[in-house]
Write a protein that holds these residues in place. Structure first.
Motif, short mmCIF file in Angstrom:
data_model
loop_
_atom_site.label_atom_id
_atom_site.label_comp_id
_atom_site.label_asym_id
_atom_site.label_seq_id
_atom_site.Cartn_x
_atom_site.Cartn_y
_atom_site.Cartn_z
N GLN A 209 39.25 45.95 33.72
CA GLN A 209 40.24 44.89 33.55
C GLN A 209 40.71 44.36 34.90
OE1 GLN A 209 40.88 43.58 30.59
NE2 GLN A 209 39.46 45.11 29.71
N PRO A 210 41.14 43.10 34.96
CA PRO A 210 41.66 42.54 36.22
C PRO A 210 42.72 43.44 36.85
CG PRO A 210 41.46 40.83 34.57
CD PRO A 210 41.19 42.12 33.86
N GLY A 211 42.59 43.63 38.15
CA GLY A 211 43.55 44.44 38.88
C GLY A 211 43.23 45.91 38.94
N GLU A 212 42.27 46.38 38.14
CA GLU A 212 41.91 47.80 38.16
C GLU A 212 41.03 48.13 39.36
OE1 GLU A 212 40.18 49.22 34.58
OE2 GLU A 212 41.88 48.67 33.32
N GLU A 213 41.15 49.36 39.84
CA GLU A 213 40.33 49.84 40.94
C GLU A 213 38.89 50.05 40.48
OE1 GLU A 213 41.13 50.84 44.18
OE2 GLU A 213 43.23 50.21 44.10
N ALA B 103 36.95 41.98 44.21
CA ALA B 103 37.50 41.82 45.56
C ALA B 103 37.19 43.11 46.32
CB ALA B 103 39.00 41.58 45.50
N LEU B 104 36.35 43.01 47.33
CA LEU B 104 35.94 44.19 48.08
C LEU B 104 37.04 44.65 49.04
CD1 LEU B 104 32.29 43.17 49.02
CD2 LEU B 104 32.99 44.79 47.25
N LYS B 105 37.12 45.94 49.23
CA LYS B 105 38.04 46.49 50.23
C LYS B 105 37.34 46.57 51.58
CE LYS B 105 40.75 49.34 47.05
NZ LYS B 105 41.19 50.72 46.75
N GLY C 121 36.62 48.62 45.56
CA GLY C 121 37.12 47.26 45.36
C GLY C 121 38.10 47.21 44.21
N ILE C 122 38.51 46.00 43.87
CA ILE C 122 39.45 45.75 42.78
C ILE C 122 38.89 44.64 41.91
CG2 ILE C 122 41.80 45.04 42.18
CD1 ILE C 122 42.70 46.10 44.89
N ALA C 123 38.95 44.80 40.61
CA ALA C 123 38.49 43.76 39.70
C ALA C 123 39.37 42.53 39.83
CB ALA C 123 38.51 44.27 38.27
#
Length: 322
Positions: free
Chosen positions: A302-306, A320-322, A276-278
């Motif tokens: 941090q936001p946007g990190e994998e 945010a899950l992939k 996912g992504i933070a």
């Protein structure tokens, strides 16, 4: 085990609450009963843990309220192993409810304790609601790690008492695991000797009579601490007269113990098999369902990190899950 059962017939009878009785057209091998207390359409919440069981095609359903203290204190599982199994159960639920996948486990890396076949249960409790699903096997039918994966999915999607758990609901779910010892038959020649050999709070009990069979997990002693009432209730659960347990020559009794542990909080977040992504609010990693990752110190993302697959995060994490 499942292949030894035919399709059950589900019946309802009046009792204190609602009782679902499972009847088989096949000569009974084992017959379990379920009793679930209903209030305003919901499973009632009790502070103590209580588990009352039924078998359907080999799976055992349990009606459990919250508890979580070890019932069998000589746990062979380390704190890391217990945390891993809880993480594995949560990552499994995220993976399966998101995209119908299961975690791939590197069995060669696991300690032997997690590869031994053991009976186990996975219980899902929903915040503000109570029991949301609980399914397991009493007998060891698969390696423990695999049992946790499969029982987690079953508790969320196959418990016939509830609709399927949704991915969003995991935000309010707490996971509990019970690992069982092998049932051992006890010998006795009188009702008094049987009572002497039972240890309340420690023994799960399987009672077989000419009328069928039923079992209570060890946690049920918290609700039925009197031995005679405990056994009388076990008789009633499979339709036997309540004093049948006193007929020593016609019954058999086996006991087992349980190691019980649960997540310390509701609604832990995490990633499934695709990662996912933070999100904008970031995330905090606290664990992993990958044994090779070892013990993890809390780490901020941090936001946007994998975020790697099978990662477990705090409840307030934004993912945010992939």
């Amino acid at each position: 085990m499942a292949s030894g059962f035919v399709t059950p017939v589900v019946q309802k009878t009046a009792a204190s609450g609602v009782a679902n009785h499972i009847a088989f057209s096949h000569p009974p091998i084992v017959l379990y009963f379920l009793k679930t207390y209903i209030s305003a359409g919901r499973i009632s919440r009790v502070k103590k843990t209580a588990c009352i069981l039924t078998i359907i095609t080999g799976l055992v359903l349990a009606s459990c309220t919250k508890g979580g203290e070890p019932v069998h204190n000589d746990s062979p599982y380390t704190a890391r192993q217990q945390a891993y199994l809880l993480n594995l159960a949560r990552a499994t639920l995220i993976s399966y409810l998101k995209n119908k996948s299961k975690p791939e486990v590197d069995v060669s890396a696991l300690p032997d304790e997690l590869k031994v076949k053991r009976g186990c249960f996975v219980t899902l409790t929903k915040r503000g609601y109570g029991l949301r699903g609980c399914i397991g096997y009493i007998l060891p039918v698969e390696p423990l790690y695999e049992g946790i994966i499969n029982r987690a999915i079953a508790a969320a999607t196959q418990d016939p008492r509830f609709p399927r758990v949704s991915l969003k609901e995991l935000d309010d779910i707490q996971i509990e695991i019970s690992i069982l010892t092998l049932p051992e038959e006890i010998t006795f020649s009188s009702p008094e000797e049987l009572l002497d050999k039972l240890e309340p709070g420690r023994d799960g009990v399987v009672l077989k009579t000419p009328y069928g069979s039923s079992t209570y997990l060890p946690q049920v002693w918290e609700q039925l601490p009197d031995k005679e009432l405990f056994l009388s209730s076990l008789c009633a659960k499979h339709g036997a007269p309540q004093n049948t347990w006193k007929q020593s020559g016609t019954i058999s009794v086996s006991t087992y113990q349980a190691i019980v542990f649960h997540e310390p909080e509701f609604g832990r977040k995490g990633t499934g098999t695709l990662g996912g992504i933070a999100g904008p609010h970031g995330a905090a990693i606290i664990g992993s369902a990958n044994w090779q990752k070892g013990e993890i110190t809390e780490k901020t993302v941090q936001p946007g990190e994998e975020i790697e697959p099978l990662t477990i995060c705090t409840p307030n994490s934004d993912i945010a899950l992939k």
